[in-house]
Design an enzyme around this catalytic site. Sequence first.
Site: not given
Length: 289
Positions: A96, A171, A239
């Site tokens: 990711t 995502k 994050k």
Amino acid sequence: MKVSFIGLGTMGYPMAGHVSKAGHDVIVYNRSIQKAQTWCKEFSGSSASTPALAAQNAEIVLTCVGNDDDLRAVYLGADGAFQNAQKGTLFIDHTTASAEVAKELHQAAQERGFFFMDAPVSGGQAGAENGVLTVMIGGEQSDLDTAQSVLGCYSKATTLMGPVGNGQLAKMVNQILIGGVLSGLSEGIRFAQKANLDIATLVDTLKHGAAGSWQLENRGETMAKNEFDFGFAIEWMHKDLGLCLSQADKMGFSLPLTQAIDQDYQDLIKEGRGRQDTSVLVKAYDKKA
């Protein structure tokens, strides 16, 4: 197929294991040599001392590391995967990360005669271990067709979202939605407890209606019990939400709910909860009550 898997973390370790169990010829690389050696004892395959050596004879190279900087290191570094790979090698990144780094690596791959797809996953540690991840892909259909026999080893759904970078954008939407659901669930669970409702009965009832969600069904009761020792740590979620906020800023778009949720996660990390599951968001609402 000859497959290389770079990055044996919480997700990569079981994903690479599924590829090996399916009969592919797997070579792995991990920064921690001991982790790679442990994997080789558990599964059929071998390990390499650098990403370059892991990729040099592979038809498909899979990566799953931490962030943009890690990706640049394992792909473009002096011992990176792009150094020794054969022309025509297909690189698939499951990290990711930002859409920008996906496009950067795609451009670098094209210049070297390689193929590249960004393919972040959803489903968490349990999804990786059970081989039922959802994969959001940015790239070409022909490359997805080539990779399907490998991706199918650890996924239940692989969907082409558009050109390279779109996998990462999809995502980001996934993480925005998870944060929003957990925010509402946190308020709902604490409300239910104040109202002296039986949480198990409540969850079993609501999961069948319009309020149903994976988070409700799998985390509702544990949130009520203040149990947060699960797979996806809030350090990682912070994050990921940072990527969402950065991308939104570039697009001139505001994400006020996501920003508030990310701030709650940052406060929880400062309390020493960084390795706890994302459902620990409910603890932030205890202070607001």
